[in-house]
Write an enzyme that holds these catalytic residues in place. Structure first.
Site, short mmCIF file in Angstrom:
data_model
loop_
_atom_site.label_atom_id
_atom_site.label_comp_id
_atom_site.label_asym_id
_atom_site.label_seq_id
_atom_site.Cartn_x
_atom_site.Cartn_y
_atom_site.Cartn_z
CE LYS A 1 7.85 0.69 -2.47
NZ LYS A 1 7.63 0.77 -3.80
NE ARG B 1 2.74 -5.99 2.77
CZ ARG B 1 3.06 -5.36 1.57
NH1 ARG B 1 3.71 -4.42 1.50
NH2 ARG B 1 2.65 -6.29 0.55
CB SER C 1 4.64 -10.26 -5.88
OG SER C 1 5.52 -9.73 -7.32
CG ASP D 1 9.52 -4.93 -6.84
OD1 ASP D 1 8.96 -4.61 -7.91
OD2 ASP D 1 9.03 -4.55 -5.66
#
Length: 413
Positions: free
Chosen positions: A10, A15, A182, A296
């Site tokens: 995803k 991007r 992240s 995540d």
């Protein structure tokens, strides 16, 4: 050994869609993720006037370095955070009036650090209701560029949005980051920008992006590492073996680092050039782990933690409280529904082993795809499995998850 084909990433698909739209020429994306989030992104591009052609295994995007073809548009971002954060930034580089709104879930998620940075760069951006949240409108007149300071402590997506914008500005960008969560996702962004011809470098806490735009290319999307984590965790939990092809040494996604956590817990892990294999060994040890960079996958670890031989403590994951739901609290509540002892703090969760899971517990999903997919793994060891109040929310990233997971887990009997 089972081989599981995981859908495209995803993060990479989102991007790539931005980069393709901004590039000079026609870009082909090979094996992009087809899900609610990415369909929402392509729908948004179409609303902005970009041409997107789709076949079952590839998408083609006609890039417009000058910005959206439409000079007036309304874009609905659905539940997609990348859509809701990247598309307004893309539109700001064009010329026109653009209005963006999103689902109630996405409206709750924060946007203010990105809003402030765009305004500091001269973008005319206004929030129609709550400051720092959708809906918003932009009166775009291109972006000059220059120096800007950004707090990316809530989401690395704020930094990614500005980095992607940089080559489209007239002077380039020099972004000083005061906090960053992240970080591996930012490395994905930098690598992909370079593939599309941009010049970008990092000098400590400063990111320097040159002007000059992007060039079109053919780009293959690698499998989603966050999605693969559910199958890797299931193998470690059940003593089985699973291989995910196309996600191995050289992969862009930091979430593949989740297999290192499984290795520490006792699983056998092999990361090769063509894929990654995880095999359970019958041992699942407790541990303390900092998951700031792979947050995540925090729910994935939380979901198998009750079956470890000792406590599992996950630290430095405050940003998971501002995802699709408050994932720390959601994991804690659902584990308690299963009879597991759990403690939480502002940025940590500790899960204790030993309790026999409550049979047939219903998992409260909060409409969050990652809660469903994580606790599907728990269901492999819970008596009678588990049920979900909203199993269909997996369509956000993996519409066929339940069928694919059941096909893999079926032989468990």
């Amino acid at each position: 050994m089972a081989v599981v084909d995981i859908p495209g990433s995803k993060s990479i698909t989102a991007r790539a869609l931005f980069l393709a739209a901004a590039a000079d020429g026609v870009t082909t994306l090979v094996r992009p993720l087809r899900s609610d989030d990415t369909e929402g992104f392509t729908e948004g591009l179409t609303r902005l006037g970009y041409r997107v052609g789709r076949t079952p295994h590839a998408w083609q995007i006609d890039g417009r370095p000058q910005g959206p073809a439409a000079t007036d548009a309304d874009v609905y971002c659905r539940d997609g955070a990348t859509t809701a954060r990247f598309l307004p930034t893309l539109a700001a580089a064009g010329h026109g009036t653009y209005r963006f709104d999103a689902s109630p879930q996405m409206r709750r998620r924060p946007l203010l650090p990105l809003t402030r940075a765009l305004r500091d760069l001269g973008v005319d951006l206004r929030h129609d209701e709550a400051e720092g949240h959708h809906p918003l409108r932009i009166a775009a007149a291109g972006v000059e560029g220059g120096d800007v300071t950004l707090d990316a402590g809530q989401s690395s997506q704020y930094l990614t949005a500005l980095l992607l914008l940089g080559p489209l500005t007239r002077k380039g960008l020099r972004i000083t980051v005061t906090d960053l969560v992240s970080a591996p996702y930012v490395e994905i962004t930098l690598a992909m920008m370079r593939t599309f011809g941009a010049s970008v470098r990092r000098e400590g806490e400063v990111f320097v992006v040159s002007p000059g735009g992007y060039r079109a290319t053919t780009y293959a999307v690698e499998p989603d590492a966050s999605t693969a984590s559910y199958f890797f965790a299931a193998a470690a939990l059940t003593g089985r073996e699973v291989t995910v092809p196309g996600l191995g040494a050289g992969a862009l996604q930091g979430d593949l680092g989740f297999v290192d956590v499984l290795r520490r817990m006792g699983a056998r892990v092999e990361v090769g050039s063509g894929g990654t294999t995880v095999a359970g060994t019958g041992e699942l040890r407790g541990l303390t782990v900092n998951m700031r960079d792979i947050s995540d996958t925090m729910p994935t670890l939380a979901a198998i933690a009750p079956f470890a031989s000792g406590p599992v403590r996950i630290e430095d994951v405050a940003n998971t409280r501002v995802k699709e739901c408050d994932r720390l609290d959601a994991c804690a509540e659902n584990l308690r529904r299963l009879g597991v002892r759990v403690e939480t703090g502002a940025d940590w969760i500790e899960i204790h082993p030993g309790a026999q899971p409550v049979p047939g517990a219903e998992i409260k999903t909060y409409g969050d795809h990652r809660i469903v997919m994580s606790f599907a793994v728990t269901g492999l060891r819970a008596p009678g499995g588990v049920s979900f109040d909203d199993p269909g929310c997996v369509r956000k990233t993996f519409p066929a998850f339940h069928e694919t997971f059941a096909a893999w887990a079926g032989p468990l009997g």
